[in-house]
Design a protein around this motif. Structure first.
Motif: not given
Length: 423
Positions: A342-351
């Motif tokens: 989930r953290e990685q999905v959120a990080e990808l979404g902030t790019r």
């Protein structure tokens, strides 16, 4: 007697949530948990690091965390220092983490905090030293930034030696399996194995080294005279030519960290190996190793703005999570891996935007095609049309420089460090 938890990294990430919960569960509901900000006290974002720790414990761990602030022995007032001492003495749980180990030692060695740490453990408290702070716990400390970033000669500095007070003559090295260097070795806390071997060789009487992998914790319970490993990786004990490996979810006698042999037939001890074992890990370790590898690949892809590779890493992680469910892996480990997902999905979404380098790579073929056409227009003396193309590029934020050798272009408003994006 209490507990000393040494974390290789990840003290405020998904992989250590259950470790914090487990350690805190030993105390009553009205427990006091503190974050000591000394290691990062020199950083401009020291306040934000503390705020992140508070939010992490509130949301992820389910525990109230307060800040015990002691950023500088030179600037703190006597009143504020006394307040920090009082907070620390009344705490059940103390966490100290990122920053500079040598800075932390310089500040703390002038204070009463090291003796408070020792008294805290003796009275049954839990001290968590993670990442930079873990480096300070042993007899000697590795000056990471001074050697790796500044280029100083190989040397050691005296540590706080919290472990030595309890009979453990060790040097602690977190980030043991670090692989951020890519093309160069950054294991052994960014030193690389060959340079680390040289560091050990300059000691007249080399101390045993306790190496802790990233996202891994070594929990030393002085009351039971044992230690346990939690997390993704392993912990190693290295002294001269002898190396021992300790894996997750096993309990080991504390005597092993003192150089002694296990005397208990019931102790779940991983055998010592003269070289790195290739097939001695259980399925759970294999699962975590794959999660760790995918995490590292994702971070490298995000850093280089390779969104396709980042998305593929997430899909691969999703796949092994479903497989882990089917293989009945440890539910707690699966939960931690899902938190990481989930953290990685959120990080990808902030790019939401590409870096200048990535943008240059994306638009480069189009710009080069336009400038090639402009060159042909100039050669045929159609200067008005050629200038129109150049003006169009300028309006799009692309600066064109002509020379006898051809042309160069770069994105407008480049900072000095972005000048290598010229073409």
């Amino acid at each position: 007697m209490g507990t000393l938890a040494l974390m290789g990294s990840g003290e405020l990430t998904a992989t250590m949530v259950e470790v914090h919960k487990m350690l805190l569960s030993r105390f009553p509901a009205d427990r006091s948990a503190l974050f000591l900000d000394t290691p990062a006290g020199f950083q401009l974002n020291a306040g934000q690091i503390g705020a992140n720790a508070i939010e992490y414990f509130r949301k992820r761990v389910g525990c109230r965390l307060e800040i015990a602030s002691y950023r500088s022995s030179e600037t703190i007032s006597a009143v504020d220092a006394a307040a920090a001492y009082q907070k620390l003495r009344g705490a059940n749980y103390i966490l100290m983490g990122p920053g500079s180990p040598t800075y932390a030692i310089k500040q703390l060695s002038k204070s009463r905090i090291p003796e408070i740490f020792i008294d805290h453990i003796r009275k049954g408290g839990c001290l968590v030293a993670a990442s930079a702070a873990a480096l300070t716990a042993g007899s000697f400390t590795l000056p990471v930034y001074e050697i790796y970033k500044v280029g100083q000669s190989l040397h050691w500095v005296n540590g706080l030696d919290i472990l030595g007070t309890f009979g453990l003559r060790l040097i602690v090295i977190p980030h043991w399996n670090n692989a951020e260097g890519g093309t160069h070795d950054t294991s052994r806390c960014f030193m690389g194995s060959s340079r680390f071997d040289k560091l050990i060789s300059i000691m007249e009487d080399p101390f045993p080294v306790l190496g802790i992998d990233e996202h891994t914790a070594c929990i030393i319970d002085f009351s039971s005279r044992s230690f346990q490993i939690y997390g993704i990786g392993r912990v190693i004990l290295q002294h001269h030519s002898n190396t021992q490996y300790f894996v997750s979810n096993k309990t080991y006698p504390l005597e092993l960290l003192q150089g002694g042999e296990s005397t208990s037939a019931e102790a779940a001890v991983e055998p010592a190996f003269s070289s790195e074992p290739e097939t001695q890990h259980c399925d759970e370790s294999d699962f975590w190793r794959e999660v760790h590898d995918l995490r590292e690949d994702f971070q490298q892809a995000i850093t280089s703005d390779d969104l396709r590779r980042s998305a593929n890493g997430l899909l691969q992680l999703d796949r092994i999570l479903w497989q882990a469910e089917g293989n009945r892996e440890n539910p707690e480990l699966i939960a931690q891996a899902r938190d990481l997902f989930r953290e990685q999905v959120a990080e990808l979404g902030t790019r939401t935007a590409l870096t200048r380098s990535a943008m240059a790579q994306v638009i480069g073929p189009v710009v080069d095609s336009i400038l090639t056409a402009r060159q042909r227009l100039r050669q045929s003396q159609q200067f008005e049309a050629a200038d129109a193309l150049r003006d169009a590029l300028t309006m799009a934020g692309i600066i064109v420089e002509d020379s006898d050798a051809g042309y160069r272009w770069q994105l407008a408003d480049c900072k000095e460090e972005d000048n290598d994006q010229s073409y």
